[in-house]
Design an enzyme around this catalytic site. Structure first.
Site, short mmCIF file in Angstrom:
data_model
loop_
_atom_site.label_atom_id
_atom_site.label_comp_id
_atom_site.label_asym_id
_atom_site.label_seq_id
_atom_site.Cartn_x
_atom_site.Cartn_y
_atom_site.Cartn_z
CG ASN A 9 66.08 -9.77 39.56
OD1 ASN A 9 65.77 -10.25 40.65
ND2 ASN A 9 65.77 -8.53 39.19
CE LYS A 11 62.50 -8.53 37.72
NZ LYS A 11 61.78 -7.69 36.76
CG HIS A 92 65.58 -4.06 39.46
ND1 HIS A 92 64.30 -3.69 39.16
CD2 HIS A 92 65.92 -5.00 38.55
CE1 HIS A 92 63.87 -4.39 38.11
NE2 HIS A 92 64.85 -5.19 37.72
CD GLU A 94 60.86 -5.03 39.00
OE1 GLU A 94 61.29 -5.82 39.85
OE2 GLU A 94 60.63 -5.35 37.81
CD GLU A 162 67.58 -4.77 34.42
OE1 GLU A 162 67.63 -5.93 34.06
OE2 GLU A 162 66.94 -4.38 35.41
N GLY A 168 59.91 -6.71 31.63
CA GLY A 168 58.66 -7.46 31.75
C GLY A 168 57.62 -7.14 30.69
CB SER A 207 61.79 -8.10 27.23
OG SER A 207 60.71 -7.57 27.97
P1 PGA Z 1 62.59 -9.20 32.54
O1 PGA Z 1 63.20 -8.43 33.81
O2 PGA Z 1 63.66 -10.06 31.96
O3 PGA Z 1 61.45 -9.99 33.11
O4 PGA Z 1 62.13 -8.15 31.57
C1 PGA Z 1 64.53 -7.98 33.77
C2 PGA Z 1 64.87 -7.34 35.09
O5 PGA Z 1 64.03 -6.66 35.69
O6 PGA Z 1 66.01 -7.50 35.57
#
Ligand code: PGA
Length: 247
Positions: A9, A11, A92, A94, A162, A168, A207
């Site tokens: 992803n 983003k 997601h 976010e 997640e 992140g 992560s």
């Molecule tokens: P990350 O994000 O691997 O940077 O922690 C995962 C995600 O949001 O899908």
């Protein structure tokens, strides 16, 4: 038998020059032993799909619940498909947080995406506070109940666990905590879809990096990963793909 899936992803990252990462990834993994998916920003989907030519899959990061119409700035499932996407990430955290996407909205988007022939990757996950008060499985259960579409099937639905606090942050749950949630999600899917529930791929996300991927992939009912930061560079993501192939 569930085929493993390594999904990246990107983003809101990536310009045309970033397509070279997709090229490098394909060059390093010409016939991967697992499904590989990159979800770049919408602006790059067409070019990425033309470059990938089916050797890896290309997906979107969101779509509109409606098929078409007067929705300025909206991108429909049909548009993603037309641009060469085969998958779309929905719900997601976010977007749930920044764009106020409720389970109902995710449900509507997933229903449309699947009816248009896209594989919907639905994200669920608890906040740190919810985990601390022991509510993780309740939260996952209610997100699954609220956001999974009625037209879900093993072939057209992927679920990504997640934990919000792991995204992140460089922090991950323990392998036991990942196993607990994935076992729970598997049981919920089988309860809901019978044998077909066994075909739904369950990804872990938050992560994931080359250094922890192999341990996470060894957890039962983890069928791959949804990777953010570590999917931007072919070298990192390629190492994660290799760990999944070896799992
Ligand atoms: P990350 O994000 O691997 O940077 O922690 C995962 C995600 O949001 O899908």
């Amino acid at each position: 038998m569930r085929r493993k899936l390594a999904a990246g992803n990107w983003k809101m990252n990536g310009l045309k020059a970033s397509l070279s990462e997709i090229e490098a990834l394909i060059a390093a993994h010409p016939g991967p032993d697992c499904d590989v998916l990159i979800c770049p920003p919408t602006t790059l989907i067409s070019a990425a799909a033309a470059l990938a030519r089916g050797r890896i899959a290309i997906g979107g990061q969101n779509c509109h619940p409606r098929l078409s119409g007067a929705y300025t700035g909206g991108i429909s499932a049909q548009m993603l498909k037309d641009a060469g996407a085969s998958h779309v990430i929905l719900g997601h955290s976010e977007r749930r947080a920044d764009r106020y996407e409720s389970d109902e909205v995710v449900h509507a988007k997933a229903t449309t995406a699947i009816s248009e022939g896209l594989v919907a990757i639905i994200c669920v996950g608890e906040t740190e506070r919810e985990r601390d008060r022991g509510a993780t499985l309740d939260v996952i259960s209610s997100q699954l109940k609220g956001s999974l579409p009625l037209n879900a099937s093993g072939a057209y639905l992927v679920i990504a666990y997640e934990p919000i606090w792991a995204i992140g942050s460089g922090r991950t749950p323990t392998l036991e905590q990942i196993a607990e949630v994935h076992d729970f999600m598997r049981a919920e899917m089988v309860k809901r879809l019978g044998d077909d529930g066994d075909e739904i791929r369950l990804l872990y996300g938050g992560s994931v990096k080359p250094s922890n991927a192999a341990d996470i992939f060894a957890v039962p009912n983890v069928d791959g990963a949804l990777v953010g930061g570590a999917s931007l560079l072919a070298s990192d993501f390629g190492a994660i793909v290799a760990a999944l192939e070896a799992a």
